[in-house]
Write a protein that holds these residues in place. Structure first.
Motif, PDB file in Angstrom:
ATOM      1  N   LEU A  55     -15.515   8.303   9.127  1.00 24.54           N
ATOM      2  CA  LEU A  55     -15.260   8.063   8.241  1.00 24.54           C
ATOM      3  C   LEU A  55     -15.895   8.455   7.590  1.00 24.54           C
ATOM      4  CD1 LEU A  55     -13.548   5.000   8.463  1.00 24.54           C
ATOM      5  CD2 LEU A  55     -12.110   6.905   8.132  1.00 24.54           C
ATOM      6  N   PHE A  56     -17.152   9.136   7.490  1.00 25.71           N
ATOM      7  CA  PHE A  56     -18.450   9.627   6.022  1.00 25.71           C
ATOM      8  C   PHE A  56     -18.435  10.697   6.749  1.00 25.71           C
ATOM      9  CE2 PHE A  56     -21.849   5.666   7.109  1.00 25.71           C
ATOM     10  CZ  PHE A  56     -20.552   4.637   6.543  1.00 25.71           C
ATOM     11  N   ALA A  57     -17.802  11.591   7.358  1.00 28.68           N
ATOM     12  CA  ALA A  57     -17.079  12.764   7.685  1.00 28.68           C
ATOM     13  C   ALA A  57     -16.126  12.982   6.568  1.00 28.68           C
ATOM     14  CB  ALA A  57     -16.203  13.388   8.964  1.00 28.68           C
ATOM     15  N   GLU A  58     -16.705  14.511   5.532  1.00 31.25           N
ATOM     16  CA  GLU A  58     -16.034  15.243   4.737  1.00 31.25           C
ATOM     17  C   GLU A  58     -14.085  14.831   4.168  1.00 31.25           C
ATOM     18  OE1 GLU A  58     -17.000  18.454   1.467  1.00 31.25           O
ATOM     19  OE2 GLU A  58     -16.961  18.894   4.043  1.00 31.25           O
ATOM     20  N   ARG A  59     -13.641  15.127   5.812  1.00 30.65           N
ATOM     21  CA  ARG A  59     -12.182  15.300   5.557  1.00 30.65           C
ATOM     22  C   ARG A  59     -11.363  14.587   6.079  1.00 30.65           C
ATOM     23  NH1 ARG A  59     -14.224  15.297  11.018  1.00 30.65           N
ATOM     24  NH2 ARG A  59     -13.162  13.501  11.852  1.00 30.65           N
ATOM     25  N   HIS A  60     -12.524  13.086   5.447  1.00 34.62           N
ATOM     26  CA  HIS A  60     -11.633  11.345   5.216  1.00 34.62           C
ATOM     27  C   HIS A  60     -11.911  11.104   3.918  1.00 34.62           C
ATOM     28  CE1 HIS A  60     -10.733  10.052   9.138  1.00 34.62           C
ATOM     29  NE2 HIS A  60     -11.820  11.138   9.963  1.00 34.62           N
ATOM     30  N   HIS A  61     -12.508  12.449   2.917  1.00 38.58           N
ATOM     31  CA  HIS A  61     -12.721  11.231   1.597  1.00 38.58           C
ATOM     32  C   HIS A  61     -11.018  11.428   0.933  1.00 38.58           C
ATOM     33  CE1 HIS A  61     -14.340  11.697  -1.792  1.00 38.58           C
ATOM     34  NE2 HIS A  61     -13.723  12.139  -2.476  1.00 38.58           N
ATOM     35  N   GLY A  62     -10.747  10.205   1.027  1.00 46.83           N
ATOM     36  CA  GLY A  62      -9.315  10.585  -0.027  1.00 46.83           C
ATOM     37  C   GLY A  62      -9.004   8.660  -0.534  1.00 46.83           C
ATOM     38  N   VAL A  63      -8.388   9.178  -1.635  1.00 44.94           N
ATOM     39  CA  VAL A  63      -8.266   7.716  -1.823  1.00 44.94           C
ATOM     40  C   VAL A  63      -6.483   7.486  -2.160  1.00 44.94           C
ATOM     41  CG1 VAL A  63      -8.569   6.406  -3.937  1.00 44.94           C
ATOM     42  CG2 VAL A  63     -10.166   7.654  -3.611  1.00 44.94           C
ATOM     43  N   ILE A  64      -6.092   6.329  -1.660  1.00 42.47           N
ATOM     44  CA  ILE A  64      -4.934   5.956  -1.518  1.00 42.47           C
ATOM     45  C   ILE A  64      -4.396   4.640  -2.842  1.00 42.47           C
ATOM     46  CG2 ILE A  64      -3.829   7.161   0.202  1.00 42.47           C
ATOM     47  CD1 ILE A  64      -3.740   4.166   0.886  1.00 42.47           C
ATOM     48  N   SER A  65      -3.062   5.070  -3.366  1.00 44.77           N
ATOM     49  CA  SER A  65      -2.429   4.381  -4.389  1.00 44.77           C
ATOM     50  C   SER A  65      -1.617   3.394  -3.412  1.00 44.77           C
ATOM     51  CB  SER A  65      -2.458   5.115  -5.959  1.00 44.77           C
ATOM     52  OG  SER A  65      -1.087   4.225  -6.200  1.00 44.77           O
ATOM     53  N   ILE A  66      -1.915   1.643  -4.280  1.00 45.61           N
ATOM     54  CA  ILE A  66      -0.875   0.918  -3.386  1.00 45.61           C
ATOM     55  C   ILE A  66      -0.581   0.510  -4.395  1.00 45.61           C
ATOM     56  CG2 ILE A  66      -3.110   0.638  -1.413  1.00 45.61           C
ATOM     57  CD1 ILE A  66      -3.449  -2.029  -3.100  1.00 45.61           C
ATOM     58  N   GLU A  67       0.180   0.571  -5.276  1.00 49.76           N
ATOM     59  CA  GLU A  67       0.723   0.675  -6.502  1.00 49.76           C
ATOM     60  C   GLU A  67       2.093   0.233  -6.757  1.00 49.76           C
ATOM     61  OE1 GLU A  67       3.689   0.544  -9.708  1.00 49.76           O
ATOM     62  OE2 GLU A  67       2.973   2.262  -8.305  1.00 49.76           O
ATOM     63  N   LYS A  68       2.199   0.941  -5.263  1.00 48.57           N
ATOM     64  CA  LYS A  68       4.061   1.175  -5.071  1.00 48.57           C
ATOM     65  C   LYS A  68       5.055  -0.134  -4.368  1.00 48.57           C
ATOM     66  CE  LYS A  68       8.255   3.792  -2.675  1.00 48.57           C
ATOM     67  NZ  LYS A  68       8.054   5.200  -1.722  1.00 48.57           N
ATOM     68  N   ILE A  69       4.005  -0.405  -3.661  1.00 46.65           N
ATOM     69  CA  ILE A  69       4.156  -1.863  -2.597  1.00 46.65           C
ATOM     70  C   ILE A  69       4.150  -3.053  -3.491  1.00 46.65           C
ATOM     71  CG2 ILE A  69       1.861  -2.238  -1.534  1.00 46.65           C
ATOM     72  CD1 ILE A  69       3.712  -2.449   0.746  1.00 46.65           C
ATOM     73  N   GLY A  70       2.941  -2.677  -4.452  1.00 44.17           N
ATOM     74  CA  GLY A  70       2.836  -4.100  -5.264  1.00 44.17           C
ATOM     75  C   GLY A  70       4.256  -4.380  -6.193  1.00 44.17           C
ATOM     76  N   ARG A  71       4.326  -3.233  -6.540  1.00 44.87           N
ATOM     77  CA  ARG A  71       5.591  -3.168  -8.127  1.00 44.87           C
ATOM     78  C   ARG A  71       6.652  -3.688  -7.316  1.00 44.87           C
ATOM     79  NH1 ARG A  71       8.280   1.649  -8.840  1.00 44.87           N
ATOM     80  NH2 ARG A  71       6.082   2.712  -7.812  1.00 44.87           N
ATOM     81  N   ILE A  72       7.072  -2.987  -5.478  1.00 51.01           N
ATOM     82  CA  ILE A  72       8.420  -3.000  -5.384  1.00 51.01           C
ATOM     83  C   ILE A  72       8.833  -4.092  -4.211  1.00 51.01           C
ATOM     84  CG2 ILE A  72       9.901  -2.125  -3.596  1.00 51.01           C
ATOM     85  CD1 ILE A  72       9.582   0.806  -4.869  1.00 51.01           C
ATOM     86  N   CYS A  73       7.742  -4.745  -3.853  1.00 53.75           N
ATOM     87  CA  CYS A  73       8.152  -5.690  -2.391  1.00 53.75           C
ATOM     88  C   CYS A  73       6.956  -6.398  -2.663  1.00 53.75           C
ATOM     89  CB  CYS A  73       8.126  -5.259  -1.424  1.00 53.75           C
ATOM     90  SG  CYS A  73       8.294  -3.579  -1.060  1.00 53.75           S
TER      91      CYS A  73
END
Length: 350
Positions: free
Chosen positions: A275-293
């Motif tokens: 997970l320290f490798a460059e290919r794992h640089h990525g941030v996701i939003s968790i707004e949707k599951i909180g808002r809908i569910c």
């Protein structure tokens, strides 16, 4: 607890004995469901009381037919849907979904952040670009299954949905190049190699939060046809090391790996967590599951890793003198390799 018109609902979990599958089984049991798992029967270990097992190789349509034909389920959770176990999407998913179509109230596919294309705009949201790799790759396989589940939903209302976790950690983690070797490095005063200036950033989610989200989605009326990111906050790799050092109660011996040296290191085995490798640089939003569910993580990064460290200590792993390796993921650690890289950096040969 669950309430399925007064009856005890039943769930089929494909997988169910290792890490995410194991914790998902426990979460459904805790919520009052009747639980059945389906796997090849190769993984050792006792099942919790009351859990039934169906034995079949999901890559063999005839075996699936023999155990699933004529059965109905209130929910089905696919935890074992990845290329190393399930083979090609055509062979592994089509026959399975044919058998489940019309025979389940909900199908939940456990996908991955690897389903996203690695674009430079973050956070990644569920409608963002998909991984363009072929279905023979881990991320490409996840995309292919997601597409098939959604196609059936659009065509005739198949009640399928998808969850996309990022980095999953916690008790029973069978990807052995994450928190387990980091705890050991910190406890034993070993050097910690940190590439990319410690800026590789990704979300970390506790396995029990993922399992609880899956249980909630099994009955949530807004779930079918949807994709939901499931995780907690994102941290940099440097923050990851600093937080775990604080939990262990020691100072981290960080050794910076210059970009020029990173390019000279082999891709396998890496001398640091994947997970320290460059290919794992990525941030996701968790707004949707909180808002809908209304689903939000219970564990933040610090508390979740404190909980995991307690489990690690309870296993007697603080004095591990050998590495651990899972047969599916093949992820592990090699402290001798790490020490050799540190030495080469010190002498300027990298």
């Amino acid at each position: 607890g669950c309430d399925y018109d007064g009856a005890v609902p039943d769930v089929l979990i494909l997988g169910g004995t290792v890490f995410v599958g194991k914790h998902t089984v426990e979460a459904f049991l805790h919520d009052g469901w009747t639980v059945t798992i389906l796997n090849r029967g190769h993984t050792p270990g006792d099942l919790p009381p009351g859990v039934r097992r169906l034995v079949a190789d999901r890559t063999d349509p005839a075996q699936l037919e023999a155990v699933l034909r004529g059965r109905t389920w209130d929910a089905v959770v696919d935890v074992s849907g990845f290329v190393m176990v399930a083979g090609s999407p055509t062979d592994a998913v089509g026959p399975l979904l044919d058998l489940l179509d019309g025979n389940t109230g909900r199908y939940i596919f456990v996908s991955s952040i690897a389903a996203y294309a690695q674009i430079g705009v973050m956070p990644w949201v569920e409608t963002g670009p998909r991984n363009p790799e072929p279905s023979t790759t881990y991320g490409g396989f996840k995309v292919a299954v997601e597409n098939e589940v959604h196609r059936r939903y659009v065509d005739h209302g198949f009640p399928g949905c998808t969850v996309r976790p990022a980095a999953i950690y916690g008790p029973d983690n069978n990807i052995f190049d994450m928190e387990t070797p980091m705890f050991l490095r910190l406890l034993h005063g070993r050097p910690i190699l940190l590439p990319h200036e410690g800026m590789v950033t990704c979300n970390y989610g506790h396995v029990d939060d993922l399992a609880d989200a899956i249980v909630a989605l099994a009955t949530h009326p807004s779930a079918p046809g949807e994709i939901f990111n499931v995780s907690a906050e994102a941290v940099t790799s440097r923050r990851y090391v600093d937080e775990l050092a604080a939990i262990v109660g020691t100072e981290a011996r960080i050794v910076e790996v210059p970009r020029s040296a990173v390019r000279k290191l082999p891709a396998k085995p890496l001398p640091y967590g994947h997970l320290f490798a460059e290919r794992h640089h990525g941030v996701i939003s968790i707004e949707k599951i909180g808002r809908i569910c209304g689903i939000r993580p219970t564990y933040d990064f610090r508390r979740g890793h404190e909980h995991t460290y307690e489990w690690f200590r309870s296993r007697g792993w603080a004095d591990l003198n050998h590495n651990l390796k899972d047969p599916v993921w093949s992820a592990s650690w090699d402290f001798d390799l790490e020490a050799s890289v540190v030495a080469r950096l010190a002498e300027g040969s990298l």
